[in-house]
Design an enzyme around this catalytic site. Structure first.
Site, PDB file in Angstrom:
ATOM      1  CB  VAL A  76      -1.158   0.059   1.248  1.00 59.22           C
ATOM      2  CG1 VAL A  76      -1.767  -1.108   1.326  1.00 59.22           C
ATOM      3  CG2 VAL A  76      -0.299   0.252   2.495  1.00 59.22           C
ATOM      4  CB  CYS A  77       1.873   3.798  -1.730  1.00 60.27           C
ATOM      5  SG  CYS A  77       0.804   4.223  -3.275  1.00 60.27           S
ATOM      6  CB  ALA A  78      -0.013   8.285  -0.530  1.00 59.18           C
TER       7      ALA A  78
END
Lengths: 382, 194
Positions: A76-78
């Site tokens: 996951v990232c932003a």
């Protein structure tokens, strides 16, 4: 499944189900350390590590050592881009069962998962909408073709769509108080659906729009069969805070009483003034109510509060046994607990209050920025 | 006082319209081709690039100087670090500590502070009233200084200011002092261009 890369996409809905049902998942969060330490995905079966994507530009070898091979992996990232960038490299390195989170933490923060709380006496029903990424809870009371939405979150399309699926018309939107941690969708949803927007008058002294006064003695009817929503003035988190008794079974407490904590009185800058109100509400007024009422708060602080199927609920009588905020006999100690050593205030809480009063009108992107991070409305949130 | 938009950079990188991870990927590539001590200006529209630039700089050792917001564009300034930067010996014998310099400022002594860092570093944070002459320009601009003056030379870690002190001493300046450690340890008041 993308055949060329072997990388799969996971939606926020799928992730919510994994969290609700305590399934095992290993998460590699590739946001920067500051964002990760501020808030992250949590759950009973979830193990999570943080390695910023910018430390993995030259290769993911250092990350592979830390990722178990026998568990499904979610990156996951932003927003999404960096998680795909990292996840593709992990798949190239030969790992299987790898996915990325569609829309990243931004989508996770805005995802609402409906959970049925129970049936009402005459055949209606009550649903809780869990904004799991931020710890916010909204409610929808359905009865005989009509619905009322309580503490509506900003993503109003979710409620509209749900109402269409259930074939009901939204007739009322109710805010238990002027929110400081998230932007209310109550007014917008009411305008779109031709519904009545209710707000406690003592929280509405500075608002720039018209509303219906949510006060003791008024009755809100949903559907012809008269599902009773009865307001109970319960100040302390804000001066106007009003709880709702639905169908003589459920107590919607807004931000006054949570499952493992109680509301903080400082978000409007008046902690000292409101401590007394908070104490009276929790230690006198609610004590006069039936112990069998099921408490449904507007927030949860920890994922451990999610019960069966993701539901956040508890019997009032049980909370008087177990909730530490309801078991402080000494008044001076109570005052200290709710005014000193409080957790940090929610991100942009002053701007959020101004928005909910109608004084400022930020763009959708700005609203999203304002709501970043955990809710921190309870005394014990850390 | 110069406006923020005139901060001098050796290289400008356009990352406007690019979403993460591209601004950092491109910055990394660009900075690899630069010389130690040079400053890069990275223009980005992705709001998330701010925290990521700071985090990346911290993890790689490059120096994050600051960010200027112009409309929708974020201009990030970074200075490429040299691996040996912090290890070089300070040779100039006359030094003064940050605290001693602070004491002089507190006592309202009329003193000269010469900041020899790059203009971009100076623009974001400096000791109030410090004069800016980057080390690379010191020789050609030496006549802006008075040889009899007591000059306190400051940079980030004391390395560039050490070289500046040696140069000034060579040119006949007699009352020059190197401020140690310099801006990296400065806890007193500062000013900037914004």
């Amino acid at each position: 499944m993308n055949a060329t890369t072997g990388l799969t996409k996971m939606t926020s809905h799928e992730l919510a189900r994994i969290v609700f049902h305590h399934k095992e998942l290993f998460i590699l969060d590739v946001r920067n350390e500051t964002e990760f330490s501020d808030w992250k995905i949590e759950g009973k079966g979830i193990e999570i590590i943080n390695i910023p994507y910018f430390d993995l530009i030259d290769g993911v070898d250092s990350a592979l050592d830390k990722i178990p091979e026998n568990k499904p992996l979610l990156v996951v990232c932003a927003k999404e881009g960096s998680s795909v960038f990292v996840a593709e490299q992990i798949v190239e390195a030969g790992r299987t069962n790898v996915s990325y989170l569609e829309g990243g933490m931004k989508a996770w923060s805005e995802h609402l998962e409906p959970v049925k709380v129970g049936d009402l006496k005459d055949g209606g029903s009550l649903y809780q909408f869990v904004r799991i990424g931020k710890g916010c809870l909204s409610y929808m009371v359905l009865s005989n073709g009509e619905a009322a939405v309580v503490d509506t979150l900003r993503m109003t399309d979710v409620f509209e769509q749900f109402a269409r699926e259930k074939n009901v018309k939204i007739a009322h939107t109710i805010d238990t108080h002027l929110h400081a941690d998230h932007i209310s969708g109550g007014r917008q949803l009411a305008a779109k659906e031709g519904a009545t927007y209710w707000l406690p008058p003592k929280d509405a002294t500075e608002v720039t729009f018209s509303y219906e006064s949510l006060e003791d003695g008024k009755e809100i009817e949903v559907g012809k069969s008269k599902i009773n929503i009865q307001p109970v003035y319960s100040p302390g988190h804000t001066i106007g805070s009003t709880s709702l008794i639905v169908d003589d079974q459920y107590l919607l407490t807004g931000d006054i009483l949570f499952i493992t904590s109680i509301g903080r009185p400082d978000l409007a800058g008046k902690a000292e003034d409101w401590v007394g109100d908070l104490r009276t509400t929790l230690y006198t007024r609610f004590k006069e109510l039936s112990n069998d009422l099921i408490v449904l708060p507007a927030h949860f602080g920890k994922v451990t509060e999610l019960g069966e199927g993701g539901k956040v609920a508890a019997r009032l009588g049980d909370l008087y046994q177990d909730n530490p905020g309801l078991n402080i006999t000494d008044e001076a100690e109570f005052r200290r607990t709710v005014t000193e050593n409080l957790p940090p205030q929610p991100n942009a809480y002053q701007e959020i209050r101004q928005t909910n009063m109608g004084k400022i009108n930020p763009s959708e992107e700005e609203q999203r920025e304002m709501e970043i991070g955990p809710n921190r409305c309870a005394v014990h949130d850390q | 006082m110069t406006s923020p938009s005139s901060i001098k950079a050796d290289k400008t990188l356009d990352c406007k319209g690019l979403a993460c991870p591209m601004p950092i990927v491109k910055t990394k590539k660009a900075i690899e081709e630069m010389q130690s001590g040079q400053v890069i200006e990275v223009q980005a529209t992705d709001k998330g690039s701010l925290a990521d630039m700071q985090g990346w700089a911290k993890n790689t050792g490059h120096q994050y100087l600051g960010t200027v917001e112009e409309g929708d564009v974020l201009k990030h300034y970074l200075r490429k670090a040299s691996p040996s930067e912090a290890k070089e010996e300070n040779k100039f014998p006359h030094t003064i500590s940050n605290d001693e310099l602070q004491a002089k400022i507190n006592a309202n002594e009329k003193i000269t502070i010469l900041d020899v860092r790059e203009p971009a570093e100076y623009a974001f944070q400096r000791v109030p009233g410090a004069k800016s002459i980057p080390l690379g320009e010191l020789e050609e601009r030496i006549n802006e200084l008075n040889t009899d003056e007591e000059i306190h030379v400051i940079c980030r870690t004391g390395t560039r200011s050490d070289m500046a002190c040696q140069l000034l001493a060579e040119k006949g300046f007699t009352k020059v002092k190197n401020v140690l450690p310099g801006m990296s340890g400065w806890t007193g008041a500062t000013e900037n261009n914004q």
